[in-house]
Every structure is written in C-alpha cells, then in structure tokens.
Design a protein around this motif. Structure first.
Motif, mmCIF file in Angstrom:
data_model
loop_
_atom_site.group_PDB
_atom_site.id
_atom_site.type_symbol
_atom_site.label_atom_id
_atom_site.label_comp_id
_atom_site.label_asym_id
_atom_site.label_seq_id
_atom_site.Cartn_x
_atom_site.Cartn_y
_atom_site.Cartn_z
ATOM 1 N N TYR A 180 -71.377 58.468 92.720
ATOM 2 C CA TYR A 180 -72.049 57.416 93.478
ATOM 3 C C TYR A 180 -72.997 56.678 92.547
ATOM 4 O O TYR A 180 -73.552 57.263 91.625
ATOM 5 C CB TYR A 180 -72.860 58.009 94.637
ATOM 6 C CG TYR A 180 -72.016 58.709 95.680
ATOM 7 C CD1 TYR A 180 -71.663 58.061 96.853
ATOM 8 C CD2 TYR A 180 -71.585 60.023 95.494
ATOM 9 C CE1 TYR A 180 -70.901 58.697 97.818
ATOM 10 C CE2 TYR A 180 -70.825 60.661 96.446
ATOM 11 C CZ TYR A 180 -70.482 59.992 97.608
ATOM 12 O OH TYR A 180 -69.733 60.625 98.557
ATOM 13 N N ILE A 240 -73.564 54.062 96.675
ATOM 14 C CA ILE A 240 -72.208 53.709 97.079
ATOM 15 C C ILE A 240 -71.221 54.474 96.209
ATOM 16 O O ILE A 240 -71.376 54.565 94.993
ATOM 17 C CB ILE A 240 -71.984 52.192 96.932
ATOM 18 C CG1 ILE A 240 -72.973 51.453 97.834
ATOM 19 C CG2 ILE A 240 -70.557 51.819 97.275
ATOM 20 C CD1 ILE A 240 -73.014 49.972 97.632
ATOM 21 N N THR A 292 -71.056 56.391 101.574
ATOM 22 C CA THR A 292 -72.407 56.029 101.148
ATOM 23 C C THR A 292 -73.342 57.210 101.401
ATOM 24 O O THR A 292 -73.139 57.979 102.338
ATOM 25 C CB THR A 292 -72.945 54.793 101.905
ATOM 26 O OG1 THR A 292 -73.001 55.087 103.283
ATOM 27 C CG2 THR A 292 -72.100 53.573 101.644
ATOM 28 N N GLU A 331 -79.518 53.036 98.877
ATOM 29 C CA GLU A 331 -78.201 53.458 99.358
ATOM 30 C C GLU A 331 -77.264 53.584 98.173
ATOM 31 O O GLU A 331 -77.051 52.630 97.419
ATOM 32 C CB GLU A 331 -77.649 52.443 100.350
ATOM 33 C CG GLU A 331 -76.349 52.903 100.979
ATOM 34 C CD GLU A 331 -75.906 51.982 102.088
ATOM 35 O OE1 GLU A 331 -74.744 51.535 102.030
ATOM 36 O OE2 GLU A 331 -76.709 51.719 102.987
#
Length: 161
Positions: A121, A114, A94, A112
């Motif tokens: 991401y 991932i 993350t 955030e």
C-alpha cells in the motif's frame, strides 16, 4: 560626643534581600498560574469515560488482527513524503492510518493508504513528520494495528501484535 546615625532602612542591603525571597516566590507563582491557564491540556481528555468504555472495541479489533494473522511494516520517507506499507494477510483495497501526535492533538491527521500491489500500500504525506507519533492502522474489515515511532530517529515501524 558624636552620634552616628544609622542609614535609612531602604539604603541597606539586608531588608531588600529578605524582601526578595517572598517576592520572587510570588512572581514564580504568577507565571505558573498564567502558564496553566493559557496552555493546552491535550494530555488530559475531557471525555475520558467514553474512551474507557471504547477500549473494549479497540481490544476486539486488535484481537481480530491477531486472529487473521495480519502483519505490517510501515516505511516513511520524510524527504519525499511517501508512505509504503507492506503487509501480510491484508485484503482490503484501502487502509486508514491515523497519525496521533504524542502531546498535541491539533497535529493529528489521517491518511488513506491505497493498494498498489499484492500486500503493498502507498500514500503521500502533505508535510514531513517530526517528533513522536502514535500510529493506528485500521481496515474496514474490523481489525486494527498500532505502534509508536519517533520520526526524527526512525524511518520504519513494524506493527507487532
């Protein structure tokens, strides 16, 4: 003999014209004082001394990103709210992204990201971005990248070291 009387002073133009100049200055000053007292002062930080001391930590994090060869490209879709980050040499599961508004700190928020694939991401924004944003990409591994984007004009940001 006729005596002509001058009209009373308040019925003449020039006294009112002369009074209007300082009166308008006073009104402008009152408006400016009101605006200064009731506007936010987000551009000036109360704890500027702490921020000055913390700059060394930020520099260390950015040097760590350069030493690790971290590169990143952030793409933003304002229609769907999707963030897609493609990276080089990032290994964390993350990543944290701070969106700091250029003028109003109350608009700042964290997202955030991932990991969904190798060097890729994703995250979802709750609302579309508008305006100029300072973006700080950070990992728990101790590195940080930063950049600036005008989301009204651009949809991608290449984090340059």
């Amino acid at each position: 003999m006729s005596t002509s009387e001058a009209p009373v002073w308040y019925k003449q133009f020039w006294p009112w014209f002369i009074i209007s100049v300082p009166l308008s200055s006073v009104l402008v000053a009152v408006v400016q004082v009101y605006a200064a007292l009731h506007s936010s002062s987000d551009l000036v930080k109360d704890d500027y001394y702490k921020d000055g001391l913390a700059i060394n930590q930020v520099i260390t994090k950015r040097e760590a990103a350069r030493d690790l060869g971290i590169e990143a490209d952030l793409r933003l879709d304002n229609l769907t709210g999707e963030l897609l980050l493609t990276t080089k040499n990032a290994t964390a599961n993350t990543l944290s992204v701070l969106f700091a508004h250029a003028a109003l700190s109350k608009k700042d928020f964290n997202v955030e990201l991932i990991r969904v694939a190798e060097n890729e991401y994703r995250a979802q924004l709750n609302k579309p971005l508008s305006g100029i944003w300072n973006i700080y990409l950070e990992s728990d591994n101790g590195w940080q990248l930063n950049g600036r984007i005008n989301s009204d004009v651009h949809t991608s940001l290449n984090f340059n070291l």
